[in-house]
Write a protein that holds these residues in place. Structure first.
Motif, PDB file in Angstrom:
ATOM      1  N   ALA A  32      46.631  35.541  45.901  1.00 65.00           N
ATOM      2  CA  ALA A  32      45.462  35.560  45.024  1.00 65.00           C
ATOM      3  C   ALA A  32      44.245  36.102  45.759  1.00 65.00           C
ATOM      4  O   ALA A  32      43.504  36.950  45.236  1.00 65.00           O
ATOM      5  CB  ALA A  32      45.183  34.157  44.486  1.00 65.00           C
ATOM      6  N   GLY A  35      44.591  39.734  46.239  1.00 62.40           N
ATOM      7  CA  GLY A  35      44.355  40.441  44.987  1.00 62.40           C
ATOM      8  C   GLY A  35      42.880  40.534  44.647  1.00 62.40           C
ATOM      9  O   GLY A  35      42.391  41.571  44.173  1.00 62.40           O
ATOM     10  N   SER A  39      40.612  43.901  44.240  1.00 60.78           N
ATOM     11  CA  SER A  39      39.804  44.186  43.057  1.00 60.78           C
ATOM     12  C   SER A  39      38.344  44.394  43.440  1.00 60.78           C
ATOM     13  O   SER A  39      37.645  45.245  42.868  1.00 60.78           O
ATOM     14  CB  SER A  39      39.928  43.040  42.048  1.00 60.78           C
ATOM     15  OG  SER A  39      41.235  42.967  41.528  1.00 60.78           O
ATOM     16  N   TRP A 134      36.701  35.184  39.303  1.00 63.80           N
ATOM     17  CA  TRP A 134      37.772  36.111  38.947  1.00 63.80           C
ATOM     18  C   TRP A 134      38.866  35.373  38.188  1.00 63.80           C
ATOM     19  O   TRP A 134      39.183  34.234  38.493  1.00 63.80           O
ATOM     20  CB  TRP A 134      38.379  36.732  40.207  1.00 63.80           C
ATOM     21  CG  TRP A 134      37.440  37.576  41.014  1.00 63.80           C
ATOM     22  CD1 TRP A 134      36.591  37.159  41.993  1.00 63.80           C
ATOM     23  CD2 TRP A 134      37.280  38.999  40.925  1.00 63.80           C
ATOM     24  NE1 TRP A 134      35.905  38.213  42.528  1.00 63.80           N
ATOM     25  CE2 TRP A 134      36.311  39.365  41.893  1.00 63.80           C
ATOM     26  CE3 TRP A 134      37.864  39.998  40.145  1.00 63.80           C
ATOM     27  CZ2 TRP A 134      35.918  40.685  42.087  1.00 63.80           C
ATOM     28  CZ3 TRP A 134      37.466  41.314  40.334  1.00 63.80           C
ATOM     29  CH2 TRP A 134      36.500  41.649  41.294  1.00 63.80           C
ATOM     30  N   SER A 135      39.454  36.077  37.234  1.00 58.83           N
ATOM     31  CA  SER A 135      40.561  35.514  36.454  1.00 58.83           C
ATOM     32  C   SER A 135      41.704  36.536  36.431  1.00 58.83           C
ATOM     33  O   SER A 135      41.471  37.738  36.259  1.00 58.83           O
ATOM     34  CB  SER A 135      40.108  35.218  35.020  1.00 58.83           C
ATOM     35  OG  SER A 135      41.176  34.757  34.228  1.00 58.83           O
ATOM     36  N   LYS A 136      42.932  36.042  36.617  1.00 57.18           N
ATOM     37  CA  LYS A 136      44.070  36.953  36.651  1.00 57.18           C
ATOM     38  C   LYS A 136      44.731  37.040  35.284  1.00 57.18           C
ATOM     39  O   LYS A 136      44.950  36.034  34.613  1.00 57.18           O
ATOM     40  CB  LYS A 136      45.090  36.491  37.690  1.00 57.18           C
ATOM     41  CG  LYS A 136      46.208  37.516  37.918  1.00 57.18           C
ATOM     42  CD  LYS A 136      47.164  37.079  39.016  1.00 57.18           C
ATOM     43  CE  LYS A 136      48.219  38.146  39.262  1.00 57.18           C
ATOM     44  NZ  LYS A 136      49.195  37.743  40.300  1.00 57.18           N
ATOM     45  N   ASN A 137      45.027  38.287  34.881  1.00 55.38           N
ATOM     46  CA  ASN A 137      45.761  38.510  33.642  1.00 55.38           C
ATOM     47  C   ASN A 137      46.702  39.700  33.853  1.00 55.38           C
ATOM     48  O   ASN A 137      46.960  40.094  34.994  1.00 55.38           O
ATOM     49  CB  ASN A 137      44.802  38.752  32.466  1.00 55.38           C
ATOM     50  CG  ASN A 137      43.853  39.911  32.737  1.00 55.38           C
ATOM     51  OD1 ASN A 137      44.143  40.791  33.552  1.00 55.38           O
ATOM     52  ND2 ASN A 137      42.706  39.905  32.079  1.00 55.38           N
ATOM     53  N   GLY A 140      45.540  42.437  36.117  1.00 55.99           N
ATOM     54  CA  GLY A 140      45.218  42.095  37.495  1.00 55.99           C
ATOM     55  C   GLY A 140      44.068  41.106  37.529  1.00 55.99           C
ATOM     56  O   GLY A 140      43.872  40.329  36.587  1.00 55.99           O
ATOM     57  N   TRP A 141      43.305  41.113  38.593  1.00 55.60           N
ATOM     58  CA  TRP A 141      42.160  40.217  38.716  1.00 55.60           C
ATOM     59  C   TRP A 141      40.919  40.886  38.123  1.00 55.60           C
ATOM     60  O   TRP A 141      40.530  41.972  38.542  1.00 55.60           O
ATOM     61  CB  TRP A 141      41.917  39.861  40.179  1.00 55.60           C
ATOM     62  CG  TRP A 141      42.950  38.925  40.728  1.00 55.60           C
ATOM     63  CD1 TRP A 141      44.083  39.261  41.401  1.00 55.60           C
ATOM     64  CD2 TRP A 141      42.929  37.510  40.637  1.00 55.60           C
ATOM     65  NE1 TRP A 141      44.803  38.138  41.738  1.00 55.60           N
ATOM     66  CE2 TRP A 141      44.104  37.030  41.283  1.00 55.60           C
ATOM     67  CE3 TRP A 141      42.059  36.571  40.082  1.00 55.60           C
ATOM     68  CZ2 TRP A 141      44.425  35.679  41.392  1.00 55.60           C
ATOM     69  CZ3 TRP A 141      42.371  35.219  40.186  1.00 55.60           C
ATOM     70  CH2 TRP A 141      43.529  34.785  40.823  1.00 55.60           C
TER      71      TRP A 141
END
Length: 306
Positions: A32, A35, A39, A134-137, A140-141
Motif C-alpha cells: 500500500a 502504491g 501515485s 488516499w483510497s484504493k480502487n 489504483g490509489w
C-alpha cells in the motif's frame, strides 16, 4: 531419499512456508505504501508538465482539494477549474514534495509532509504542510482528500510595520500656535520605528517627546509608546486601514490626569499627510476635534561663499 533426509526436507519446507506466510502478512501494508508513493510520483509528474487532466484524474470523482484558506473544491469540475486557472497564471510552475509519513488505516492511506510550489524563475515560492487521504480502487490509489496548511515563516516585526514605512523621514507642521518637528527612523535592528517630536509653542518653551512603534506579538497588533520630557506618557494601538492608520491612544499627564483620543493618519502624497484627532477626552471633559497638515521637511539649502 532416506526417511531421515525426507523428514529434514519436509521440515525445511514447512519453515519456508511459515516464513513466506509471515512476510505475506506484512506485504499488504508495504504494498500500500509503495502504491501511494508511486501515485504521488505520478501526481507530481503530471503537475510539473502542466497536465490538468492527469492531475485531476488522481482524485476520486467526488474527491476534494482544500486550500490553505479553507476553501473546498470538490469533484472533478471544480478541481479541474482551479488547476486550469492556476496554470494559466503560472504556466511552468513546479511541485516538489517531501513525504514525512504514510499510515495505512484499513482501506485508506494517510500521507503527510511538506509541499513546495515555485514559478519557473523562482520569484514566487509557496510552501505548505499537507495531509493527503488516499483510497484504493480499480484505478489504483486515488486522492479522496488533499488539504493544504500554510507553512510560511511568521512575518518579522519589520514586515508587520512595513505598511507604516511611509512615516520614515523628517516632517514639520507649522501653525499659528507654534511649530512641531517630527522625525521617524528605523531602529538599528529594524524591529521598531522610532519617532521624535520637538514642539515649539508660540511664546513658550520647547518640549520633546520620544515614541517607539513596534509589533506586539501577545496582542497581535501594532503598538506604540510615547514619553514626554515633562514626565507624561501614552500608549496606542494602531490599525492599518486602506488609506492610512488609526490609533487608539491613552495617556497619563504629569499631574496624574488622563486623556484619550482617536488619531487618524492619512498620507495624501509622498510628502504630506493629515492628522485628525477625534473622541478627545481630557480628564472628565470632551475636547474639540482637530485636523492638521504635516509636510515633509525640505532638504536644507547650502549657501555658496563668494
Amino acid at each position: 531419499m532416506s526417511k531421515r533426509l525426507r523428514g529434514l526436507f519436509l521440515m525445511a519446507s514447512s519453515l519456508l512456508l511459515a516464513a513466506s506466510a509471515a512476510v505475506a502478512a506484512e506485504c499488504p501494508e508495504d504494498a500500500a505504501m509503495a502504491g501511494v508513493c508511486e501515485s504521488g510520483t505520478q501526481l507530481a509528474t503530471a503537475f510539473n508538465t502542466g497536465n490538468v487532466d492527469d492531475v485531476s484524474a488522481m482524485f476520486l470523482p467526488d474527491g476534494e482539494l482544500v486550500d490553505e484558506e479553507g476553501t473546498v473544491y470538490q469533484g472533478e469540475a471544480e478541481i479541474k477549474g482551479l488547476l486550469t486557472a492556476f496554470f494559466e497564471k503560472f504556466p511552468k510552475a513546479k511541485l516538489a514534495t517531501e513525504v514525512e509519513s504514510i499510515r495505512v488505516v484499513g482501506p485508506i492511506a494517510i500521507e503527510d509532509g511538506t509541499r513546495t510550489i515555485s514559478t519557473e524563475d523562482g520569484a514566487v515560492r509557496s510552501q505548505f504542510r499537507y495531509i493527503a487521504v488516499w483510497s484504493k480502487n480499480d484505478q489504483g490509489w486515488q486522492l479522496a482528500s488533499c488539504r493544504d496548511i500554510a507553512d510560511d515563516p511568521a512575518p518579522t516585526p519589520q514586515e508587520y510595520l512595513e505598511p507604516l514605512a511611509w512615516l520614515e523621514g523628517e516632517w514639520v507642521n507649522e501653525g499659528a500656535d507654534g511649530n512641531v518637528a517630527i522625525t521617524y527612523r528605523w531602529s538599528d535592528d529594524k524591529n521598531f520605528l522610532l519617532g521624535t517630536f520637538q514642539c515649539s509653542p508660540a511664546g513658550g518653551p520647547s518640549r520633546r517627546s520620544e515614541q517607539r512603534i513596534g509589533w506586539d506579538p501577545a496582542a497581535g497588533r501594532i503598538r506604540s509608546w510615547l514619553f514626554d520630557a515633562d514626565g507624561g506618557f501614552s500608549e496606542g494601538y494602531w490599525t492599518v486601514v486602506d488609506d492610512g492608520a488609526v490609533i487608539k491612544s491613552a495617556c497619563v499627564n504629569p499631574d496624574g490626569s488622563t486623556a484619550s483620543a482617536t488619531l487618524t493618519l492619512v498620507p495624501t502624497s509622498p510628502d504630506r499627510f493629515t492628522m485628525t484627532g477625534t473622541d478627545r477626552i481630557v480628564g472628565d471633559d470632551r475636547e474639540d476635534d482637530f485636523e492638521i497638515n504635516v509636510v515633509r521637511r525640505p532638504p536644507a539649502t547650502k549657501c555658496k561663499s563668494e
